[in-house]
Structures are given as C-alpha cells and as structure tokens.
Write a protein that holds these residues in place. Structure first.
Motif: not given
Length: 969
Positions: A206-216, A229-239
């Motif tokens: 899951l941590c290789q999804l570099g384009a991920l912006e929203s994860l619920m 998990f910190g590799r998800l650098q484009r993540l803007k929303t995390l629930n």
C-alpha cells in the motif's frame, strides 16, 4: 428538438418495466440516458440501438443479473464511458462460495463488461455481489470503480489489472479482511476507500501508491501502520477513526502535505511533539480518545480550521492556544478543563486567546468555590437542611420558600473552600425558572423527607428529579440526603433508605436497557443497506441515511456513558442529630475536593477577573443591574481595559455569577449582577397566590374601591389567562422599577428567558396615558381552548378551514418532558407568528395566511410518552406553504432542546392519510428524513397501516432539507 438530435434524456422515477423499442430507434444520437428509480428487472433489449450512448444510469432498479440477451445489449454499447448499476439486486442469487470460473446454474449471471473497452466510470455499489463481473480486469480505461456495500469475501484479484484506476471504493464489504501486496500495481490510484472492511493490518505494498491523495481506513481494527507509510507523500486526507490505535502513528508525521487527519474513537493517550511537522493540516479530529494533554507545538498548526477534542481527559491547554485563530469548527466538551476553565473553552478560540492574554497581564488566582444545588419536592426539608449545614439556627418548622434562594457558604476557612448554595423550591409553578440554575460542574443534593416517604411515592420524590437533572446535566453528581430522619424509627429508616437505593438502581437499569435496545436497533439498521431500509415502510428507520443513523447511535451512546453519578447510600439527616450534620458536611467537602469528580473546583482565573467578580457584589449591588459603562468603570478598578472586559463578563455569565447577554441588541448594554434580587423579580411571576399578588398591588396605603376592584380583575385575568397590562406589571415590580425604561428593560429580560411575550405592542406611546401594551405569561394559561386574545384585540380567531392535506411533526419524550419547555417555547415562537391564541396546552396561530397549531400532550399511563407537535395544512399543490410555515417553529424547538444535552427524544412525521381519517394511532415516518434530501424520482410512499394506500412524498419530506436532524445536537 427533433428526436434524432436529442443528446440527453432523463426517464427517472417513471415506473418503467421496459423501454419501448421504437423510442430507442428514434433516439440514435442519444449520448446520456437516465433510467434510475424505475422497476426494470432486466436490461431493456432496445438499448442496443443506442450505439452512441456515453452515459447510462440504471441505479435504483430491480436488476438481479444480466442474461445472454441483456449482456448482448450491453456489449453493443461500445461507446459507453459511464455506467451506474448501483442499488440493484445484482448477486442476490449468487453462490456464496469461492467465485467460480463460470456462473453456476443457481447463480444469477453478472454483466459481461469486456466489450465496454472505453468505460471510464463504473458504479456497482449497494448490491449483493460476492464476486465481480467477468472481464472487469480488461477495462483498461477504467478510472473510477465503486463496489462499496457488497458482500465481497476478499479483495478481488481482477482489480489489480486496472492500471488506469484513479478512484476505488470498497467500503462496507465487511468480510474483505486483508489487502494483497499486489495492490502496489494500482500506481495511478488517487482515492481509496476501505471504511468498514474488517482490516486488521495493512500491507507494505500500500505504501507504494505514490499518487494516493485520499485514504479512508475508518471503522476497522488497525493497531498500527506499515513502516513505509510515510512514503505516501501526496496524501492530503487520511481517516483512521474508529480503529484500535493506542499510539499516534509516527509514520504520519512524515506526511508533510497532509491537510485532513481523522483519529476519532481510538485509544490514544498522548500526541507527539512533532505534530507541528504537519504544517498544512486544516482538519484534526481527535475526539473520544484518552488524551491527557496536548503538546505545546500544536499552536504552530496555524492552518487549522477544524479542531475536535471532545471526550478526552484534557485539563490544560498549551500557552498561545489562541494563536489558532483560523479554527472555526471547535469541539472541546467532556474534558476536565481547568485552564482555561470549561466555560471559557466552550465559547471558542477568541475567548481562549483573551483568557490567556489576560493571564499574562494579571496574576493567576485560584479560588476554590463550588456551586451546591439543593433540590427535591415541596416539604422535603431543604431550607432546614441548608440552615443547619451553614451553621444557622433552625426554626422549629421550615419556613416556606419561593422560587430560588441563593446564599454564600464559607464551608471551610482552613481549606479556603466555599460554596454558592442554590435552594430550588419544589413547587411546579417555578418550573420555567429553575432549570436555568441547573448547570455542569455543580454538586447536587436531592433531599427526601424520610418521615413522609413511601415506596409508591418514589418517582414523585426521587425518580422524577433524577430524570430532570440528568436530562439537563449529563453525568451530574448527586448526593441523596434523607431529611427528617429523626422522626423515623431506626428499622423504618433503614428500610426506606434501602427501598430508595433499590428503586434508583431499578430505574437506572430500565433506562440503560432502553438505550442499549435503541443502540442494537440502530446497529441492525446499519447492518442493512440503505436500499433495504428504503424498500419497505415496515423497515425500522425507513429511509434514514447511514449518517443520521450513526448520529443517533452516538447520541444514545453519549447518554449511556453519561448517566448521573449517584453517591450512595442515602445519608440520613435529622436536625436534632449534630453528628449527622457534621457527617454530611464532611461528605460534601470530601466530594467537592475530589479532583476526578470536580476538576473545575481548581480552575485557574486571571486575578483581574476574580477582582471584577468581587467588585460587582460591593454596596452598589443593591441595584438590580449596571449599565455597560458602570461595569466598565469597575473593570478599570480591576485592571481591565474596556477591550478586555467583555471576555471577563462572558466568563462570569457562563459560570453563573451574573447575567450578560452579549448577543442581544438591547440587553448587551446592561449587566445583571445582582442574582438574588433578579430572582426576587422572577419569583413575582411564579406566584400562584391571588391574595398575595393583590396585596402587593394595593400596597400599604389606602386604595379606593373602584381601583381595588380593577386590580382584582387584573389578578383574576392573570391567574386564568396569563395576561397583564404593562402598568400593572410595573406595580408588581416595585421597588425594582423606577422608570418606564426600567420596565421595558425587565420585560425584555423576561422575554429573553421565555417567561412572557408582548401581545399587542402599541405603535406609539401616548404621553401622560396608561400604557396600552399587554403581556402574556403562557405558564399561567388555564383555559383549555384558546380564546383570550379576543378580549384585547377585539376579534376572535376563526377556525381553520377544511384541511385538504395535513402536515404534522411530532416530538416524543419517553423519559421526561423538560419542565417549563412548553412555556418557553410558546414565548420563543411569538416572533414567527401572528393572530395567535393560547390554551393551556395548545397554541393556534398563523404564519402569514397559513394556519399552524402547536400542541403539547403530557405523558399518560405507560407506555404513552409526552409529545409536542407542530402542525399545519394546505392543498397538496401548495403543501410547500405548510412546510414553510412550520419550519421556523421546528428550528426554534431544536434550538431550545440543545439546552438539554442529556434528554432523549424522537421526532416523527405523522402520516397525512391516517390523520385525515382521524386514526388515534397514525403511522409515523422517521424525523431524520427532515434533514435528508428528498430521494430523486420518489413520488409516493406506502403507509403500512393502510395496506396499499400511498402518501405523496411531499407530505413526508420538506422541499429542502433545512430542518436540523434530531440527533445533531
């Protein structure tokens, strides 16, 4: 437009079971077609003619599968870009075992999608799919896929082939359990919903999804996040709400671009100092954890707009907290706050900033003083109890008290502990007033006359007061005191104390079991899909959205978690027993000093605020109020400049030291600092003794017979209809009123508190004449049928015309109806209505030309609860006018009910067909529908009490969802 030129066609909600062949033949150029909310059981064969179709909506039908003919029709739509099959019955007959290569004979065939090579968006949500359609993995252009709320037993392998996928929703598939490592193949994925999918861990893939912006990921059982998990650098929303996290996930701190972080309902105990690294954070939700303190660095999150901290163990907010000036959504209740005090924090960030700035200017002061409230029925011995506790000599018999008595008690000079004691009379005539004096952070003493107590009188002497107090002050601390214990034999006293203890436990058990039953019902409803709840009006919570169901569950859980804290056993108290007096005094002091029970006793205040409070009770306190400028001069003596005064007055108001209505146009210019004298004013209008009122009006001087007869007539009218002219009110309020301006100010205050309203305010005052203005006190109305205003206005209220369609919203109160609520509500709605007429339990009025009726029905024998209903009527084409008429009245009631956070109530819309027939038990639709948008295409609802009779949807849903949800408080 010629048929062949038509590009978009909406056939939603037409009851279609088939699509005419000739229609599709004539619409060869159609690009978008909506067939949602019809009765299609199979795919219309005529669709194969629409070869240019790019968008097709088949949601909310009855499709169970697509056979060979249906599949051929779908495969012919090679230009299709967007397809919705949500809220159907796909997969209902599917075998529950491992997905077979080909559908078995018992399985309903699924749509074959391989021919839809240009498909970009596919919605299969809210079906019964246990495996996904054949050929799904070959949809190379698919960007958005929604399969939420199905029955998928595992993450479908074909999804990993969708290399173009940007949005994926798998929420609500409760048996999903795990994610495959191969999820890393979805490298373009931007939005991933996995709420409520039974996840206990996340794969490193899951941590290789570099384009991920929203994860619920809410509603799972996660205890940690993967190391990468910190590799998800484009993540803007995390629930991550509603998981099992005990520590703040350190990997989250590496997500520097994170804008929204939700960690509600976990088991966090602290937050890391590095939280400030999330400098882009706009929303931070941390409610219902176990957090004891916040890191100082939180004040550096200057972009925060939403900060939710309620339901934790936070006592002190960091210095500089007021720097979070952009926060507009702020929730902090249910924390043991002492610095700033709870009353300051609840007002919002600007008030916290003012408090902290004042604390920097002024020395901190700690003055342990607690509010002590004595309550109980009439004759419970509260006055003698108060006097003996305070060391005063008690008279031989209790002197009757009226309304509310306020006194200061220096309980222990050595420990510096003091109480401000409120004694509430047990007379129901004071119901509308006394609830103002029930507040959080107080110690409540419930007095019971043991010499008069009998088991059959339990509810009237104990149970009712616990319900009343619990509905106003959740988690209230209650000390039970048995007065007149010296008049009982030892065995008799023991048996009565045990009976009270047993019946309290039984009442609490019944209430808790009822609330738990409601939680179970909501959980069962949440276990169903919304489509199932909408399929039949027999279904529990018919049509109620998941969001409103979760609100209802949260409300019930809140009530369960905040039951009254009843200190047991019953403490016997007799005036002749000095030892019992001392034991009770020590008990109250020990409870008050318990930091876990009363953290507010140790609240820290700026010294200037404490001085300001003391200055307001100096000799000028003989006056009933001070002007703003008088108060400002006292502020200067306390070291407060004018710009810093308002926050201090606001705190003193919220903590019950004085009254200051900063948002009221007139009253904000005054400070009501003399509470005992103000209570004297309120007591005047709770007086039910006609002779006492007349004596006050006549005064000591002689009065001629004509004037005495006139005043007697006014008193009789007051006690029957609740009506008084302004000049008589002025006589009753002497010596508090010295001028006409004083009178108007007090009447504004009484109206603000919900005790009276102006019936016929004069357009102009004639000099040197008796004021023509009359005031109505609804709590005094005794006539069953409203008619009294005709006496003043010279006109009667005509009966309502024949109702074509009736609209009625009913509030039901199964535990207790808040005392005084109907009286106050009657006053609050006055600004919305005209031509009103009041009865004891009813108000007739108009909103413009539309009639409205407000009715209160007290609780009867079990199980009939108390109800309050708001009704109107209009012809069906004009039913929107009835909604427009009652909506402001509903909103006023919802605002008032917010003052009772521990109150459980339900809201229902009554079936208009049942009402028209005069049914004594009309069918009810859930009140939560009032806050939901009307379902698109839905025109009628079946009333289950009348077989197949249909109710127009406009009689259940308002035109726009403007009415607050009953669970949103």
């Amino acid at each position: 437009v010629a048929p062949c030129e038509l590009e978009a066609l909406d056939l939603s909600g037409r009851g279609l079971e088939e699509l005419p062949e000739e229609l599709c033949a004539a619409l060869g150029g159609l690009r978008a077609l909506s067939l949602r909310r019809n009765r299609l059981c199979h795919l219309p064969a005529a669709l194969r003619r629409l070869r240019r179709l790019a968008e097709l909506d088949l949601s909310h039908n009855r499709l169970r599968g697509l056979g060979d003919d249906d599949g051929a029709a779908l495969a012919a739509l090679g230009s299709l870009r967007k397809l919705s099959l949500s809220h159907n019955e796909l997969g209902v007959l599917q075998a529950p075992a491992t997905p077979p290569a080909q559908p078995t004979s018992s399985a309903s065939p699924l749509p074959r999608l391989a021919g839809l090579g240009h498909l970009e968006e596919l919605d299969l949500s809210f079906n019964r799919l246990r495996h996904l359609p054949e050929g799904l993995g070959r949809l190379r252009h698919l960007r958005a896929l929604d399969v939420d709320h199905n029955l998928l037993p595992a993450f479908p392998a074909p999804l990993l082939e969708l290399s173009a996928l940007e949005e994926l929703d798998c929420s609500g598939n409760r048996q999903l359990g795990t994610l495959p490592e191969g999820i890393a193949a979805l490298r373009r994925l931007k939005t991933l919903w996995l709420s409520g999918t039974g996840l206990v861990a996340l794969p490193e893939g899951l941590c290789q999804l570099g384009a991920l912006e929203s994860l619920m990921l809410d509603g799972n059982s996660l205890r940690a996040l993967p190391a990468g998990f910190g590799r998800l650098q484009r993540l803007k929303t995390l629930n991550l709400s509603s998981n099992l996290l005990e520590e703040f996930p350190a990997a989250v701190l590496a997500l520097g671009g994170l804008e929204e972080l939700y960690l509600s309902r976990n088991q966090l105990t602290h937050l890391p100092a590095g939280l400030c690294q999330l400098c882009q954070l706009r929303a931070l939700w941390l409610d219902n954890n176990r957090i004891r303190y916040l890191p100082d660095s939180i004040v550096r999150l200057r972009s925060l707009e939403e900060l939710v901290l309620q339901g934790n163990h936070i006592a002190i907010l960091p210095e500089g907290f007021g720097q979070l000036s952009r926060v507009t959504l702020w929730k902090i209740k249910d924390n043991p706050l002492i610095q700033p005090p709870y009353e300051v924090c609840m007002k919002g960030i600007p008030y916290i900033a003012a408090y902290q700035q004042e604390l920097a200017h002024s020395q901190p002061a700690l003055k342990p003083r607690l509010k002590l409230v004595l309550l109980g029925p009439k004759g419970a011995g509260k006055t003698l109890l108060r006097r003996r506790l305070m060391g005063e000599e008690a008279a031989g018999s209790e002197v009757p008290r009226r309304g509310v008595e306020v006194t200061d008690w220096a309980a222990d000079a050595r420990r510096g502990l003091a109480f401000i004691v409120y004694e509430l009379a047990g007379d129901t005539g004071y119901d509308a007033v006394q609830s103002f004096f029930l507040s959080p952070g107080a110690l409540y003493v419930l007095a019971v006359n043991m010499s008069a107590y009998a088991p059959q009188r339990f509810y009237g002497t104990v149970g009712y007061f616990l319900h009343w107090l619990g509905s106003k002050v959740p988690h209230a601390v209650v000390c039970m005191v048995g007065t007149h214990a010296d008049l009982c034999a030892e065995r008799e006293l023991e048996e009565k104390c045990l009976d009270i203890h047993r019946q309290i436990a039984a009442q609490e058990k019944r209430d808790a079991e009822r609330l738990r039953g409601l939680v179970r019902q909501v959980d069962e409803a949440l276990g169903q899909d919304l489509e199932v709840r909408c399929s039949s009006p027999h279904a529990a919570f018919y049509g109620v959205s998941d969001k409103n169901l979760r609100r209802k569950k949260a409300q019930c859980q809140y009530l369960l978690n905040n039951r009254p804290q009843i200190l047991s056993p019953v403490l016997p108290f007799g005036c002749r027993e000095r030892g019992q007096v001392q034991r009770l005094r020590e008990k109250l002091l020990s409870v008050a000093e318990h930091r876990d029970i009363f953290p507010n006793l140790h609240r820290v205040l700026p010294r200037s605020w404490q001085v300001l409070e003391e200055l307001h009770v100096q000799p000028h306190a003989r006056r009933l109020w001070l002007s703003w400028w008088d108060s400002a001069r006292l502020g200067l003596q306390a070291g407060l400049t004018e710009d810093r005064l308002q926050s201090a007055l606001s705190y003193l108001h919220e903590s019950g030291k004085l009254l200051y209505f900063e948002e009221h146009l007139t009253l904000r210019e005054y400070v009501f600092h003399n509470l005992p004298r103000l209570i004297d004013v309120l007591n005047v209008f709770c007086e039910r003794d006609g002779a006492a009122l007349l004596r006050k009006l006549l005064g000591g001087a002689g009065t001629d017979e004509l004037r005495a007869a006139q005043l007697r007539h006014y008193v009789e009218g007051f006690l029957l209809h609740g009506l008084l002219p302004a000049h008589v009110i002025r006589l009753l309020l002497e010596p508090h009123v010295r001028s006409h301006q004083d009178l108007q100010l007090l009447l504004e205050l009484l109206e603000k508190m919900g005790l009276c309203y102006c019936v016929n305010k004069a357009k102009r005052e004639l000099p040197n004449s008796t004021p023509a203005t009359w005031y109505k006190f609804p709590g005094y109305v005794r006539n069953e049928v409203p008619h009294a205003e005709a006496w003043i206005n010279g006109t009667g209220l005509s009966g309502p015309p024949l109702a074509v369609e009736q609209l009625q919203v009913q509030y039901s109160f199964p535990f207790i109806f808040p005392p005084g609520l109907f009286t106050r509500y009657s006053v609050h709605i006055n600004r919305h209505v005209v031509q009103r007429s009041d009865g004891r339990c009813q108000v007739y009025a108009y909103r413009g030309k539309v009639p409205v009726v407000v009715s209160y029905r007290p609780a009867g024998t079990a199980p009939r609860p108390a109800t309050l209903s708001i009704a109107s009527h209009a012809s069906l084409p004009n039913i929107w006018t009835a909604w427009q008429a009652i909506t402001p009245l509903l909103e006023e009631l919802n605002i008032l009910l917010q003052e009772w956070p521990g109150l459980y109530y339900t809201v229902h819309v009554l079936c208009s067909k049942c009402l028209k027939r005069g049914s004594p038990n009309p069918h009810t639709f859930p009140g939560e529908l009032l806050s939901q948008p009307r379902p698109e295409g839905l025109t009628e609802i079946i009333c289950p009490k009348n077989g197949s009779e249909r109710v127009n949807v406009a009689l259940v849903y308002p035109p726009t969802p403007t009415v607050s949800s009953p669970c949103s408080k």
